[in-house]
Design a protein around this motif. Structure first.
Motif, PDB file in Angstrom:
ATOM      1  N   ARG A   1     -13.584  -0.198   3.474  1.00 43.89           N
ATOM      2  CA  ARG A   1     -13.433   1.001   4.314  1.00 43.89           C
ATOM      3  C   ARG A   1     -12.036   1.582   4.105  1.00 43.89           C
ATOM      4  NH1 ARG A   1     -14.657  -1.222   8.829  1.00 43.89           N
ATOM      5  NH2 ARG A   1     -12.542  -1.600   9.505  1.00 43.89           N
ATOM      6  N   ARG A   2     -11.987   2.875   3.826  1.00 46.70           N
ATOM      7  CA  ARG A   2     -10.710   3.566   3.640  1.00 46.70           C
ATOM      8  C   ARG A   2     -10.120   3.954   4.993  1.00 46.70           C
ATOM      9  NH1 ARG A   2     -13.225   7.958  -0.255  1.00 46.70           N
ATOM     10  NH2 ARG A   2     -13.972   8.464   1.788  1.00 46.70           N
ATOM     11  N   ALA A   3      -8.792   3.962   5.058  1.00 49.98           N
ATOM     12  CA  ALA A   3      -8.119   4.401   6.279  1.00 49.98           C
ATOM     13  C   ALA A   3      -7.916   5.915   6.266  1.00 49.98           C
ATOM     14  CB  ALA A   3      -6.774   3.702   6.429  1.00 49.98           C
ATOM     15  N   THR A   4      -7.896   6.506   5.084  1.00 49.56           N
ATOM     16  CA  THR A   4      -7.730   7.955   4.945  1.00 49.56           C
ATOM     17  C   THR A   4      -8.841   8.483   4.041  1.00 49.56           C
ATOM     18  OG1 THR A   4      -6.353   7.888   2.948  1.00 49.56           O
ATOM     19  CG2 THR A   4      -5.218   7.644   5.079  1.00 49.56           C
ATOM     20  N   ARG A   5      -8.906   9.766   3.894  1.00 49.18           N
ATOM     21  CA  ARG A   5      -9.941  10.353   3.039  1.00 49.18           C
ATOM     22  C   ARG A   5      -9.562  10.338   1.556  1.00 49.18           C
ATOM     23  NH1 ARG A   5      -9.371  16.503   2.593  1.00 49.18           N
ATOM     24  NH2 ARG A   5      -7.211  16.836   3.201  1.00 49.18           N
ATOM     25  N   TYR A   6      -8.400   9.807   1.225  1.00 48.96           N
ATOM     26  CA  TYR A   6      -7.884   9.873  -0.138  1.00 48.96           C
ATOM     27  C   TYR A   6      -8.181   8.649  -0.996  1.00 48.96           C
ATOM     28  CZ  TYR A   6      -5.445  13.814   1.837  1.00 48.96           C
ATOM     29  OH  TYR A   6      -5.162  14.989   2.455  1.00 48.96           O
TER      30      TYR A   6
ATOM     31  N   TRP B   1       0.817  -1.209   0.000  1.00 51.79           N
ATOM     32  CA  TRP B   1       0.000   0.000   0.000  1.00 51.79           C
ATOM     33  C   TRP B   1       0.851   1.259   0.000  1.00 51.79           C
ATOM     34  CZ3 TRP B   1      -5.168  -0.350  -0.492  1.00 51.79           C
ATOM     35  CH2 TRP B   1      -5.778  -1.557  -0.181  1.00 51.79           C
ATOM     36  N   GLU B   2       0.315   2.310  -0.609  1.00 53.61           N
ATOM     37  CA  GLU B   2       0.870   3.649  -0.438  1.00 53.61           C
ATOM     38  C   GLU B   2       0.195   4.239   0.800  1.00 53.61           C
ATOM     39  OE1 GLU B   2       2.463   5.377  -4.396  1.00 53.61           O
ATOM     40  OE2 GLU B   2       0.304   5.057  -4.621  1.00 53.61           O
ATOM     41  N   ALA B   3       0.295   5.531   1.006  1.00 53.80           N
ATOM     42  CA  ALA B   3      -0.237   6.162   2.225  1.00 53.80           C
ATOM     43  C   ALA B   3      -1.755   5.996   2.361  1.00 53.80           C
ATOM     44  CB  ALA B   3       0.135   7.636   2.256  1.00 53.80           C
ATOM     45  N   ALA B   4      -2.471   5.949   1.237  1.00 54.09           N
ATOM     46  CA  ALA B   4      -3.932   5.794   1.271  1.00 54.09           C
ATOM     47  C   ALA B   4      -4.261   4.306   1.174  1.00 54.09           C
ATOM     48  CB  ALA B   4      -4.574   6.569   0.126  1.00 54.09           C
ATOM     49  N   TYR B   5      -4.402   3.663   2.309  1.00 52.05           N
ATOM     50  CA  TYR B   5      -4.611   2.214   2.332  1.00 52.05           C
ATOM     51  C   TYR B   5      -6.018   1.855   2.786  1.00 52.05           C
ATOM     52  CZ  TYR B   5      -3.800   2.600   7.375  1.00 52.05           C
ATOM     53  OH  TYR B   5      -3.881   2.938   8.692  1.00 52.05           O
ATOM     54  N   GLY B   6      -6.377   0.619   2.583  1.00 53.03           N
ATOM     55  CA  GLY B   6      -7.684   0.135   2.997  1.00 53.03           C
ATOM     56  C   GLY B   6      -7.620  -0.437   4.402  1.00 53.03           C
ATOM     57  N   SER B   7      -8.461   0.051   5.283  1.00 50.44           N
ATOM     58  CA  SER B   7      -8.513  -0.527   6.626  1.00 50.44           C
ATOM     59  C   SER B   7      -9.410  -1.763   6.638  1.00 50.44           C
ATOM     60  CB  SER B   7      -8.985   0.499   7.652  1.00 50.44           C
ATOM     61  OG  SER B   7     -10.287   0.946   7.357  1.00 50.44           O
ATOM     62  N   ALA B   8     -10.281  -1.890   5.644  1.00 51.14           N
ATOM     63  CA  ALA B   8     -11.089  -3.095   5.459  1.00 51.14           C
ATOM     64  C   ALA B   8     -11.271  -3.297   3.951  1.00 51.14           C
ATOM     65  CB  ALA B   8     -12.435  -2.974   6.148  1.00 51.14           C
ATOM     66  N   TYR B   9     -11.070  -4.531   3.496  1.00 49.07           N
ATOM     67  CA  TYR B   9     -11.220  -4.831   2.078  1.00 49.07           C
ATOM     68  C   TYR B   9     -11.409  -6.324   1.884  1.00 49.07           C
ATOM     69  CZ  TYR B   9      -6.230  -5.862   2.547  1.00 49.07           C
ATOM     70  OH  TYR B   9      -5.014  -6.354   2.957  1.00 49.07           O
ATOM     71  N   ARG B  10     -11.872  -6.682   0.698  1.00 46.93           N
ATOM     72  CA  ARG B  10     -12.054  -8.076   0.311  1.00 46.93           C
ATOM     73  C   ARG B  10     -11.143  -8.391  -0.874  1.00 46.93           C
ATOM     74  NH1 ARG B  10     -17.370  -6.605   0.670  1.00 46.93           N
ATOM     75  NH2 ARG B  10     -17.496  -6.406  -1.582  1.00 46.93           N
TER      76      ARG B  10
ATOM     77  N   GLY C   1      -6.855  -3.736   8.379  1.00 44.10           N
ATOM     78  CA  GLY C   1      -5.647  -3.405   7.631  1.00 44.10           C
ATOM     79  C   GLY C   1      -4.949  -2.203   8.242  1.00 44.10           C
ATOM     80  N   ASN C   2      -3.602  -2.220   8.213  1.00 47.14           N
ATOM     81  CA  ASN C   2      -2.853  -1.117   8.799  1.00 47.14           C
ATOM     82  C   ASN C   2      -1.820  -0.525   7.847  1.00 47.14           C
ATOM     83  OD1 ASN C   2      -1.058  -3.184   8.790  1.00 47.14           O
ATOM     84  ND2 ASN C   2      -0.665  -3.199  10.974  1.00 47.14           N
ATOM     85  N   GLY C   3      -1.988  -0.774   6.564  1.00 51.17           N
ATOM     86  CA  GLY C   3      -1.093  -0.203   5.567  1.00 51.17           C
ATOM     87  C   GLY C   3       0.207  -0.981   5.457  1.00 51.17           C
TER      88      GLY C   3
END
Length: 74
Positions: free
Chosen positions: A56-61, A4-13, A32-34
Motif C-alpha cells: 500500500r502506497r502512502a501517497t499517489r506517487y 524513504w523519499e517522500a513517496a513511501y510505503g505505508s504497507a510493504y513486505r 510505515g510512516n516514511g
C-alpha cells in the motif's frame, strides 16, 4: 534499513531469495510512516537476494526508496 523519499510505503513486505527466482516473505510492515525504517528479519544463511514488495502506497506517487542497507548479524 530502508530510507524513504517522500513517496513511501505505508504497507510493504520484505522478501528474500537464495536464487533470485523463488521468493519467501521474511517481514511485513503494516504501518510505515516514511523516513527511515529498520526492519529485522530472521532468515536462513542461504539468502542472497532481498527485495521490497509494496502492498500500500502512502501517497499517489508510488514508492521511492533513497537507500536500502542490508547487514548480516553475527
Amino acid at each position: 534499513m530502508l530510507r524513504w523519499e517522500a513517496a513511501y510505503g505505508s504497507a510493504y513486505r520484505i522478501e528474500v531469495s537464495a536464487d533470485g527466482v523463488t521468493w519467501t516473505p521474511a517481514a511485513e510492515v503494516g504501518a510505515g510512516n516514511g523516513g527511515v525504517d529498520e526492519v529485522w528479519i530472521d532468515s536462513p544463511n542461504s539468502t542472497r537476494f532481498v527485495r521490497m514488495q509494496g502492498v500500500r502506497r502512502a501517497t499517489r506517487y508510488g514508492y521511492s526508496l533513497w537507500e536500502v542497507e542490508v547487514h548480516r548479524t553475527a
